[in-house]
Design a protein around this motif. Structure first.
Motif, PDB file in Angstrom:
ATOM      1  N   ARG A 117       0.837  -1.205   0.000  1.00 42.54           N
ATOM      2  CA  ARG A 117       0.000   0.000   0.000  1.00 42.54           C
ATOM      3  C   ARG A 117       0.870   1.253   0.000  1.00 42.54           C
ATOM      4  O   ARG A 117       0.586   2.214  -0.718  1.00 42.54           O
TER       5      ARG A 117
ATOM      6  N   ILE B 264      -6.276   1.342  -5.187  1.00 44.57           N
ATOM      7  CA  ILE B 264      -6.181  -0.075  -4.848  1.00 44.57           C
ATOM      8  C   ILE B 264      -7.568  -0.618  -4.497  1.00 44.57           C
ATOM      9  O   ILE B 264      -8.268  -0.058  -3.654  1.00 44.57           O
TER      10      ILE B 264
ATOM     11  N   VAL C 291      -2.100  -7.572  -5.943  1.00 44.74           N
ATOM     12  CA  VAL C 291      -2.740  -6.282  -5.730  1.00 44.74           C
ATOM     13  C   VAL C 291      -3.557  -5.962  -6.975  1.00 44.74           C
ATOM     14  O   VAL C 291      -3.024  -5.989  -8.087  1.00 44.74           O
TER      15      VAL C 291
END
Length: 128
Positions: free
Chosen positions: A3, A62, A74
């Motif tokens: 992230r 995301i 991801v």
């Protein structure tokens, strides 16, 4: 870690091993171009070139991260401005880790041919 990386791809060097292997999204298009990058500096240069090509506008939204100590996937959408027009392209990044560092990454774009047509030079000519 991922992230944070997707929040600023120019910082990829903080997360990669020196011997990282980066499989580029266009790898299966039959182009006379390298399908992989080898080493931390090549990967950093590639991400910086993509950042420059989009005038610093590249962002990732995301959708999901699935990960363990060894692998991650991801999914999301990249957004950017390129040649004065907005771009959005779905992706799925697959990552492999060793000792807390990225050692391998597979770029997967929803439409790698279209992505390469738009950004190909930035993706494979990082020194420019």
């Amino acid at each position: 870690m991922l992230r944070a990386l997707y929040a600023d791809l120019t910082q990829i060097g903080q997360y990669t091993s020196d011997d990282v292997v980066y499989h580029l999204a266009h790898r299966d298009l039959g182009l006379d171009l390298p399908g992989k990058l080898y080493g931390k500096q090549a990967v950093i240069d590639c991400e910086l070139a993509l950042h420059r090509a989009t005038g610093g506008t590249l962002t990732a939204c995301i959708d999901a991260v699935t990960a363990n100590d060894h692998f991650a996937a991801v999914t999301g959408t990249f957004h950017a401005e390129f040649a004065a027009r907005p771009l959005a392209f779905p992706f799925c990044g697959v990552w492999r880790f060793r000792d807390g560092q990225i050692v391998e990454h597979w770029q997967n774009a929803y439409d790698p041919a279209a992505l390469h047509q738009l950004l190909g030079d930035a993706l494979v000519s990082p020194g420019q």
